[in-house]
Motif scaffolding. Structure first.
Motif, mmCIF file in Angstrom:
data_model
loop_
_atom_site.group_PDB
_atom_site.id
_atom_site.type_symbol
_atom_site.label_atom_id
_atom_site.label_comp_id
_atom_site.label_asym_id
_atom_site.label_seq_id
_atom_site.Cartn_x
_atom_site.Cartn_y
_atom_site.Cartn_z
ATOM 1 N N LEU A 117 0.790 -1.253 -0.091
ATOM 2 C CA LEU A 117 0.004 -0.151 -0.024
ATOM 3 C C LEU A 117 0.776 1.239 -0.033
ATOM 4 N N ILE A 118 0.646 1.998 -1.025
ATOM 5 C CA ILE A 118 1.606 3.307 -1.075
ATOM 6 C C ILE A 118 0.370 4.468 -0.438
ATOM 7 N N TRP A 119 0.938 5.130 0.533
ATOM 8 C CA TRP A 119 0.147 6.266 1.315
ATOM 9 C C TRP A 119 0.234 7.447 0.484
ATOM 10 N N ASN A 120 -0.798 8.129 0.726
ATOM 11 C CA ASN A 120 -1.028 9.309 -0.183
ATOM 12 C C ASN A 120 -0.218 10.333 0.411
ATOM 13 N N LYS A 121 0.561 11.150 -0.271
ATOM 14 C CA LYS A 121 1.468 12.228 0.586
ATOM 15 C C LYS A 121 0.716 13.393 1.067
ATOM 16 N N GLU A 122 -0.156 13.636 0.472
ATOM 17 C CA GLU A 122 -1.093 14.726 0.823
ATOM 18 C C GLU A 122 -1.805 14.285 2.093
ATOM 19 N N ASP A 123 -2.306 13.258 2.396
ATOM 20 C CA ASP A 123 -3.101 12.538 3.576
ATOM 21 C C ASP A 123 -2.173 12.556 4.778
ATOM 22 N N VAL A 124 -0.865 11.832 4.316
ATOM 23 C CA VAL A 124 0.130 11.845 5.353
ATOM 24 C C VAL A 124 0.538 13.000 5.855
ATOM 25 N N LEU A 125 0.787 13.935 5.189
ATOM 26 C CA LEU A 125 1.065 15.482 5.576
ATOM 27 C C LEU A 125 -0.162 15.812 6.637
ATOM 28 N N LYS A 126 -1.105 15.826 6.136
ATOM 29 C CA LYS A 126 -2.427 16.297 7.158
ATOM 30 C C LYS A 126 -2.439 15.657 8.442
ATOM 31 N N VAL A 127 -2.045 14.180 8.524
ATOM 32 C CA VAL A 127 -1.917 13.502 9.681
ATOM 33 C C VAL A 127 -0.811 14.037 10.717
ATOM 34 N N MET A 128 0.207 14.301 10.015
ATOM 35 C CA MET A 128 1.427 14.847 10.787
ATOM 36 C C MET A 128 1.297 16.149 11.332
ATOM 37 N N ALA A 129 0.319 17.068 10.377
ATOM 38 C CA ALA A 129 -0.066 18.393 10.998
ATOM 39 C C ALA A 129 -1.104 18.343 11.895
ATOM 40 N N GLY A 130 -2.021 17.442 11.795
ATOM 41 C CA GLY A 130 -3.115 17.084 12.751
ATOM 42 C C GLY A 130 -2.417 16.512 14.223
ATOM 43 N N SER A 131 -1.278 16.054 14.202
ATOM 44 C CA SER A 131 -0.842 15.578 15.438
ATOM 45 C C SER A 131 -0.146 16.732 16.181
ATOM 46 N N MET A 132 -0.063 17.974 15.609
ATOM 47 C CA MET A 132 0.383 19.028 16.329
ATOM 48 C C MET A 132 -0.782 20.108 16.648
ATOM 49 N N ASP A 133 -2.094 19.790 16.102
ATOM 50 C CA ASP A 133 -3.124 20.561 16.374
ATOM 51 C C ASP A 133 -3.962 20.325 17.550
ATOM 52 N N HIS A 134 -4.191 21.063 18.461
ATOM 53 C CA HIS A 134 -4.686 20.926 19.916
ATOM 54 C C HIS A 134 -6.110 20.292 19.647
ATOM 55 N N GLU A 135 -6.746 20.505 18.943
ATOM 56 C CA GLU A 135 -8.145 19.914 18.754
ATOM 57 C C GLU A 135 -8.236 18.372 18.011
ATOM 58 N N LYS A 136 -7.431 18.398 17.022
ATOM 59 C CA LYS A 136 -7.486 17.088 16.176
ATOM 60 C C LYS A 136 -6.426 16.328 17.004
ATOM 61 N N ARG A 137 -5.393 16.366 17.182
ATOM 62 C CA ARG A 137 -4.606 15.491 17.974
ATOM 63 C C ARG A 137 -4.557 13.918 17.427
ATOM 64 N N TYR A 138 -4.212 14.050 16.297
ATOM 65 C CA TYR A 138 -4.063 12.635 15.489
ATOM 66 C C TYR A 138 -2.809 11.942 16.342
ATOM 67 N N ASP A 139 -3.040 10.759 16.165
ATOM 68 C CA ASP A 139 -1.678 9.958 16.573
ATOM 69 C C ASP A 139 -0.635 10.054 15.900
ATOM 70 N N THR A 140 0.694 10.213 16.561
ATOM 71 C CA THR A 140 2.007 10.761 15.697
ATOM 72 C C THR A 140 2.255 9.620 14.762
ATOM 73 N N MET A 141 2.770 9.907 13.735
ATOM 74 C CA MET A 141 3.083 8.978 12.682
ATOM 75 C C MET A 141 4.679 9.351 12.408
ATOM 76 N N ASP A 142 5.270 8.254 13.004
ATOM 77 C CA ASP A 142 6.786 8.137 12.703
ATOM 78 C C ASP A 142 7.127 7.929 11.117
ATOM 79 N N LEU A 143 8.396 8.348 10.904
ATOM 80 C CA LEU A 143 8.853 7.877 9.493
ATOM 81 C C LEU A 143 9.646 6.519 9.135
ATOM 82 N N VAL A 144 10.209 6.015 10.634
ATOM 83 C CA VAL A 144 10.532 4.657 10.358
ATOM 84 C C VAL A 144 9.358 3.904 10.856
ATOM 85 N N CYS A 145 9.190 2.636 10.748
ATOM 86 C CA CYS A 145 7.803 1.824 10.784
ATOM 87 C C CYS A 145 7.688 2.092 12.318
ATOM 88 N N ASP A 146 6.443 1.661 12.712
ATOM 89 C CA ASP A 146 5.729 1.831 13.939
ATOM 90 C C ASP A 146 6.060 0.884 14.921
#
Length: 441
Positions: A315-344
């Motif tokens: 599965l190749i992850w959509n770059k735009e969506d990945v960046l949204k997740v990363m931005a959302g992890s720094m958003d006080h309201e969204k607080r998405y789970d952090t996405m590392d660059l190396v595997c989980d």
């Protein structure tokens, strides 16, 4: 301090890395050596991108699987024993051959997979597989075999990358161009008896060097010495966790769990999902299944193949969506789970912790995703998926649900691409004649 609680640098490689301050357990289940001490390996030698690019551009040397679960087995009855308990058949298994071997439970789920190497008519090495003597005892010792644990007394070094053949050949002063994939050849390195197995976990050209632990330091240093002009890179535990994903080789305890070993699960996969465990069919390994003999899980696997089933894809992850997740992890309201660059990777539990996400088409859950990583070569975020084979179509777009159940979850678009991810220069197809033959004195 009691010896049972003593940590020490693993004896399989020399402790010539004083600049490395972080040591970790070897990959897999951390267990004490026969002297009661607990072995440690370097977590990293360099930036993970530099280490990982080596399997594309130069060559890595990795010792982080030592001490490995290995048994030296004597007796050709081992082939009949393994055929009775594995999906594989061993009716054509010449001396020098190695075979990827799968053990399943009655439901067809993989308990463990490993390698069997035939060293002579009567001598074998079983790697990452349980002690065959245990299975023999359960079957009233009907097979004439004997086994000995050799994880502490033997070593093996993995070497992967386009320069691996030249390094091994020059170190051994021996032409190995004719060595076929999953076959072995005896050699000497630094005057020490070893054998070389053509195999690898990252998908590119690769070899393993096996020998006795008392010779490990001299062999390791010789490979480093020869490899210096080829840009050899020492690979740590951290970067190694990505090798299997990019190599399209699903790994137990990294991409899926064993029914034998409980794990702490993270990710969006429902905690009661059957996809915590995988069958060979789920992973696209059905070619390894031979139905010409009885084995645990035979009926379940046959039934699985006769109906709708899953298969393994990338599965190749959509770059735009990945960046949204990363931005959302720094958003006080969204607080998405952090996405590392190396595997989980679970820094605390090692392979006893696992991250698996659910894959959806609309509201329909169609599979699972694990091993997510950023490829430093292609600059794509990828993972391995086990999905409904109906969706295993090149370019098909589906979604991964990102985030633990208690978090603010978000969907990420992913595009299906078929195995293997690395499609050019793969070890099993690599034409070694494209590499100049070494000239020895």
């Amino acid at each position: 301090m009691n010896s049972e609680n003593t940590l020490k640098f693993v004896p399989h490689i020399p402790n010539n890395v004083p600049e490395v301050k972080v040591m970790v357990a070897p990959e897999g289940l951390w267990h004490p050596m026969t002297d009661g001490t607990w072995p440690l390996h370097p977590f990293a030698y360099d930036k993970w991108e530099i280490e990982e690019l080596s399997w594309h551009d130069t060559c890595y040397i990795h010792a982080g699987l030592n001490p490995f679960l290995q048994f030296a087995v004597k007796g050709s009855d081992l082939l009949d024993l393994m055929e009775a308990i594995s999906v594989n058949t061993f009716r054509n298994f010449p001396v020098g051959k190695a075979r990827h071997t799968l053990l399943c439970n009655d439901l067809g789920k993989i308990i463990l997979d490993g390698i069997i190497i035939r060293r002579s008519e009567e001598d074998f090495i079983c790697a990452c597989l349980p002690d065959p003597a245990m299975f023999n005892a359960q079957m009233e010792n009907k097979f004439k075999i004997s086994s000995e644990y050799i994880g502490d007394s033997n070593f093996f070094f993995q070497m992967c990358g386009p320069k691996s053949l030249q390094i091994v050949e020059e170190a051994a002063q021996q032409d190995l161009h004719d060595l076929k994939f999953m076959f072995t050849a005896d050699a000497k390195i630094a005057g020490k008896e070893v054998f070389v197995l053509r195999t690898g976990m990252a998908g590119t050209l690769g070899y393993e060097v096996h020998g006795k632990v008392e010779d490990a330091h001299e062999v390791y240093n010789k490979l480093l010495e020869v490899g210096e002009k080829y840009g050899i890179q020492k690979l740590g535990r951290y970067a190694y966790v990505n090798a299997h994903c990019e190599g399209s080789i699903p790994q137990i305890a990294e991409h899926f769990a064993s029914p034998m070993d409980p794990v702490v699960l993270s990710g969006s996969l429902p905690r009661d999902s059957e996809l915590l465990y995988r069958s060979p069919v789920d992973l696209g390994w059905e070619k390894l299944i031979k139905f010409n003999h009885d084995f645990p899980g035979k009926d379940a696997l046959k039934k699985e193949l006769e109906g709708p089933h899953n298969t393994g894809v990338h599965l190749i992850w959509n770059k735009e969506d990945v960046l949204k997740v990363m931005a959302g992890s720094m958003d006080h309201e969204k607080r998405y789970d952090t996405m590392d660059l190396v595997c989980d990777y679970d820094y605390v539990r090692n392979n006893a912790g696992m991250h698996i996400d659910a894959v959806f088409d609309g509201e329909k859950m169609i599979g699972a995703s694990s091993g997510r990583m950023l490829s430093p070569k292609t600059r794509e975020m990828i993972s391995i998926g086990s999905i409904d084979s109906e969706y295993a179509v090149e370019g098909k777009e589906v979604e991964v649900l990102w985030g633990n159940p208690e978090s603010n979850q978000v969907r990420v678009r992913v595009t299906v691409t078929l195995f293997p991810y690395i499609k050019e220069g793969r070890n099993e197809d690599f034409d070694t004649e494209t590499i100049p033959h070494s000239v020895f004195d």
